[in-house]
Write a protein that holds these residues in place. Structure first.
Motif, short mmCIF file in Angstrom:
data_model
loop_
_atom_site.label_atom_id
_atom_site.label_comp_id
_atom_site.label_asym_id
_atom_site.label_seq_id
_atom_site.Cartn_x
_atom_site.Cartn_y
_atom_site.Cartn_z
N ASP A 506 -80.10 -17.57 -76.90
CA ASP A 506 -80.11 -17.62 -75.44
C ASP A 506 -81.29 -16.89 -74.81
O ASP A 506 -81.87 -17.35 -73.82
CB ASP A 506 -78.79 -17.05 -74.91
N THR A 507 -81.67 -15.76 -75.38
CA THR A 507 -82.74 -14.97 -74.77
C THR A 507 -84.09 -15.66 -74.83
O THR A 507 -85.00 -15.32 -74.06
CB THR A 507 -82.87 -13.60 -75.47
N MET A 508 -84.26 -16.63 -75.72
CA MET A 508 -85.53 -17.35 -75.79
C MET A 508 -85.87 -18.00 -74.45
O MET A 508 -87.03 -18.04 -74.03
CB MET A 508 -85.48 -18.42 -76.88
N ALA A 509 -84.85 -18.51 -73.78
CA ALA A 509 -85.07 -19.20 -72.51
C ALA A 509 -85.20 -18.25 -71.33
O ALA A 509 -85.77 -18.61 -70.30
CB ALA A 509 -83.93 -20.18 -72.25
N ARG A 510 -84.69 -17.03 -71.47
CA ARG A 510 -84.67 -16.09 -70.35
C ARG A 510 -85.84 -15.10 -70.36
O ARG A 510 -86.09 -14.42 -69.37
CB ARG A 510 -83.35 -15.29 -70.36
N GLN A 511 -86.55 -15.00 -71.47
CA GLN A 511 -87.49 -13.90 -71.67
C GLN A 511 -88.55 -13.78 -70.59
O GLN A 511 -88.88 -12.67 -70.15
CB GLN A 511 -88.15 -14.04 -73.05
N PHE A 512 -89.08 -14.89 -70.11
CA PHE A 512 -90.17 -14.83 -69.13
C PHE A 512 -89.63 -14.46 -67.74
O PHE A 512 -90.32 -13.77 -66.98
CB PHE A 512 -90.92 -16.16 -69.08
N LEU A 513 -88.43 -14.88 -67.44
CA LEU A 513 -87.78 -14.44 -66.21
C LEU A 513 -87.46 -12.95 -66.30
O LEU A 513 -87.67 -12.20 -65.34
CB LEU A 513 -86.50 -15.25 -65.97
N TRP A 514 -86.95 -12.53 -67.45
CA TRP A 514 -86.62 -11.11 -67.62
C TRP A 514 -87.84 -10.22 -67.46
O TRP A 514 -87.74 -9.10 -66.93
CB TRP A 514 -85.99 -10.89 -69.00
N ASP A 515 -89.00 -10.69 -67.92
CA ASP A 515 -90.22 -9.90 -67.77
C ASP A 515 -90.50 -9.58 -66.30
O ASP A 515 -91.14 -8.57 -65.99
CB ASP A 515 -91.42 -10.67 -68.35
N GLU A 516 -90.02 -10.45 -65.40
CA GLU A 516 -90.24 -10.25 -63.97
C GLU A 516 -89.00 -9.69 -63.27
O GLU A 516 -88.96 -9.61 -62.03
CB GLU A 516 -90.60 -11.60 -63.31
N GLY A 517 -87.99 -9.33 -64.06
CA GLY A 517 -86.75 -8.82 -63.45
C GLY A 517 -85.91 -9.91 -62.82
O GLY A 517 -85.13 -9.66 -61.91
N LEU A 518 -86.03 -11.14 -63.33
CA LEU A 518 -85.30 -12.29 -62.80
C LEU A 518 -84.35 -12.83 -63.87
O LEU A 518 -84.49 -12.54 -65.05
CB LEU A 518 -86.28 -13.38 -62.35
N ASP A 519 -83.40 -13.67 -63.44
CA ASP A 519 -82.43 -14.21 -64.38
C ASP A 519 -81.68 -15.36 -63.71
O ASP A 519 -81.96 -15.71 -62.55
CB ASP A 519 -81.45 -13.13 -64.82
N TYR A 520 -80.71 -15.94 -64.42
CA TYR A 520 -79.83 -16.96 -63.86
C TYR A 520 -78.42 -16.73 -64.38
O TYR A 520 -78.23 -16.19 -65.47
CB TYR A 520 -80.30 -18.38 -64.19
N ARG A 521 -77.43 -17.15 -63.56
CA ARG A 521 -76.03 -16.84 -63.87
C ARG A 521 -75.30 -18.07 -64.43
O ARG A 521 -74.23 -18.43 -63.95
CB ARG A 521 -75.31 -16.33 -62.63
#
Length: 655
Positions: A506-521
């Protein structure tokens, strides 16, 4: 697509009337008037008489508390209108909710998607439990709080799982109460003659050219599993599992090619429980003498007798043999089989087998996604032309209906796989948005447009999301889109050892958003059926516990759909369908095979929303290769359609 949608609307297959586009001020006025109409249309339902009659029946059955879940007897994600008991008794029409009624009070629990809707639809008889908010009890906790003083909680055992019933019964018992099965559904009695009839649509054969494996072979594989588990037999209760097992399809539930049925498979026999009037001579010939056909409602009487008979014949052995049921089978089924002493609840072996597509099914997914991709491309080209060149006024439903009409022209099309999410501007930030005619928004060419849609074809099921902008996107919109795109690509390109779960990826898809402090629910991916349910277990990609229990296998088909949403502003989601395959690696640590993904979705990404400065050269190369493949596979559909062909050339031009 992300989660269930039970509010169903039939899409027209004709092109909507296109009027001249209003001015910006007129646009705002029009939108405001529709919001007002939405408020007026979402009237409260007076449930006083319904609740009074239900309470009278509760008293007759010596029940102090009565539970009304949303699910049907098969734990279906989508339900038929006749199973909309929770909506009938409460007046709340959202897709997720649970109602509980006592002799003095009534409560409904739902999640954040529906707080506003529930507040508007529930009358003063109801207390709204806003699931997930601090200090708000769950519906189970609220129910347990009502049982002080040896009170009895009743439920229709056919609409709750045995596992859920067991857990709740223990909690209620600790409080001094009793959890009781009421075999007559009390809401049905209140509903009476106004309850919609159970659908009875014809059943059809899913030919071997699409299924890739005979049902005889599937039965033999299941029987080998029963032998391995030393089981008396397996009761199949999920509708898509019955359809897959016997290579049959139906249309009893909108968007899902399934039919009301059960199946029982033992080492010696296979039985299909279905209304025989649904079966044509072709279906009967297909089943032949390998399958016994029994009436749908005979399942409970039959399995009670069968379980008792087989238990006697195996009673001489030291180890008592049991029937297998799915962990999602109903409490009623488990009771009929004799309860815990005679039943083992397991993850369904049919679900596991169904999730691993054979080569025929995989090729069908490739082919149907090409046709479906062509339909989406034609729609997006048409929509841009209507909005920018013809200055047409189109609302979100107009768009959804046009897309459905385009899809219907393609080979093997059988219908949609779920309600199309056609959403403009702020509506795109509503993850589970469903446009309704008369209360939806006009598509704004100066705002983001998100389209999450899918179709059913004889050779496969599709689900694709694309986010577009026909004007000048903001810097944040472009940045967010590109970060989501990078995550989509990263997940698709990952390689992983056999035995890896979707939970781990799952984190593969979120990593670039996480770098910016962003995410999805929401989750990142769900399994997809082969001309079956668009949501198919047991595999998926996300943080749900069940996604850590089943590893991804060659032949799985799963979505790759990261996103980003700013409430009241915009939403972004990019969804491709991918298939698990074995890949070559330089090394094989632990002597394990390594797996990866093959994409099948064939729709361009939105050039207008890409911030090239955020992409690596390797990512640009990957997108260029993908776009070339999209063009090569879909351009043949537009030989006589210069508008779409030019749009496709522009959107797939290399970076």
């Amino acid at each position: 697509m992300l989660l269930p949608r039970f509010l169903l609307r039939t899409h027209a297959t004709t092109t909507a009337y296109v009027a001249p586009r209003p001015s910006h001020s007129a646009f705002r006025a029009l939108h405001s008037s529709r919001v007002l109409r939405a408020a007026l249309d979402m009237e409260k339902v007076n449930t006083s008489e319904r609740l009074a009659e239900l309470r009278r029946l509760m008293a007759e059955h010596k029940v102090d508390v009565y539970m009304v879940p949303s699910e049907d007897s098969h734990q279906s994600e989508y339900i038929a209108p006749c199973d909309g008991r929770r909506e009938f008794i409460s007046g709340f029409s959202g897709s997720a909710g649970y109602a509980v009624i006592t002799l003095e009070k009534a409560a409904l629990s739902t999640d954040g998607r529906y707080f506003n809707q529930a507040e508007k639809q529930l009358d003063d008889n109801w207390e709204l439990l806003k699931q997930g908010l601090q200090d708000v009890p769950t519906i189970q906790e609220w129910t347990v709080d009502q049982v002080q003083g040896s009170k009895v909680v009743g439920v229709d055992p056919s609409v709750v799982t045995a596992a859920d019933a067991r857990k709740l019964a223990e909690k209620i018992k600790r409080k001094g109460g009793e959890y009781k099965a009421i075999n007559e559904n009390l809401v049905d009695l209140v509903w009476g003659s106004n309850r919609p009839p159970r659908p009875s649509q014809p059943v059809h054969v899913q030919q071997i050219e699409y299924s890739g494996k005979s049902f005889g072979d599937k039965l033999e594989e299941l029987r080998k599993e029963l032998e391995k588990r030393k089981s008396l037999g397996f009761v199949v209760s999920m509708l898509d599992e019955v359809a897959w097992l016997y290579n049959l399809r139906g249309s009893d539930i909108p968007y899902n090619p399934v039919f009301f049925s059960y199946a029982v498979v033992t080492p010696a026999a296979a039985t299909l429980y279905v209304d025989e009037s649904k079966l044509s001579q072709e279906v009967k010939d297909h089943l032949g003498d390998k399958v016994i056909v029994r009436p749908y409602n005979a399942i409970f009487e039959d399995i009670t007798a069968l379980s008792a008979k087989l238990a006697q014949t195996s009673g001489e052995t030291e180890e008592k043999l049991k029937f297998l049921t799915s962990t999602r089978s109903s409490w009623a089924l488990n009771q009929a089989l004799g309860g815990e002493e005679r039943v083992s609840e397991v993850r369904s072996p049919v679900a596991d087998s169904k999730a691993i597509k054979n080569e025929v099914e995989l090729e069908g997914m490739r082919k149907c996604h090409i046709r479906d991709g062509a339909a989406l491309t034609e729609y997006f080209a048409w929509l841009e032309d209507q909005l920018l060149n013809k200055e047409a006024t189109l609302d979100e439903v107009d768009g959804a209906e046009k897309l459905s009409a385009i899809r219907s022209k393609h080979e093997h099309f059988k219908g949609l796989s779920f309600d199309t999410i056609s959403s403009t501007g702020p509506n795109a930030a509503v993850i589970h948005y469903k446009p309704e005619k008369g209360i939806c928004s006009v598509i704004d060419p100066k705002a983001i447009y998100l389209c999450d849609s899918g179709a059913q074809y004889l050779d496969g099921t599709t689900d694709t999301t694309r986010t577009l902008h026909f004007g000048k996107p903001s810097e944040m919109e472009k940045k967010a889109y590109t970060l989501v795109l990078k995550g989509n690509i990263a997940l698709e390109r990952v390689r992983f050892p056999k035995g890896t779960t979707g939970f781990a990826l799952d984190t593969m898809a979120r990593q670039f958003l996480w770098d910016e402090g962003l995410d999805y629910r929401h989750g990142t991916g769900h399994g997809v059926g082969s001309f079956l349910n668009v949501h198919e277990g047991p595999i998926g990609i996300g943080t749900r516990v069940q996604y850590s229990e089943v590893s991804l296998s060659v032949g799985n088909v799963v979505s790759d759909e990261p996103g980003y949403y700013e409430d009241g502003k915009f939403g972004i989601r990019i969804e491709n369908m991918v298939m698990v395959k074995q890949v070559e690696t330089n090394h094989q640590f632990g002597d394990k095979p390594y797996l990866g993904f093959e994409h099948v979705t064939m729709v361009p990404h939105c050039r207008n929303l890409v911030d090239l400065s955020l992409l690596t050269e390797d990512e640009k190369k990957f997108i260029n290769e993908y776009h070339k493949e999209v063009f090569d596979k879909t351009s043949k559909f537009f030989e006589n359609d210069s508008l779409t062909l030019e749009w496709l050339k522009r959107e797939t031009a290399p970076y």
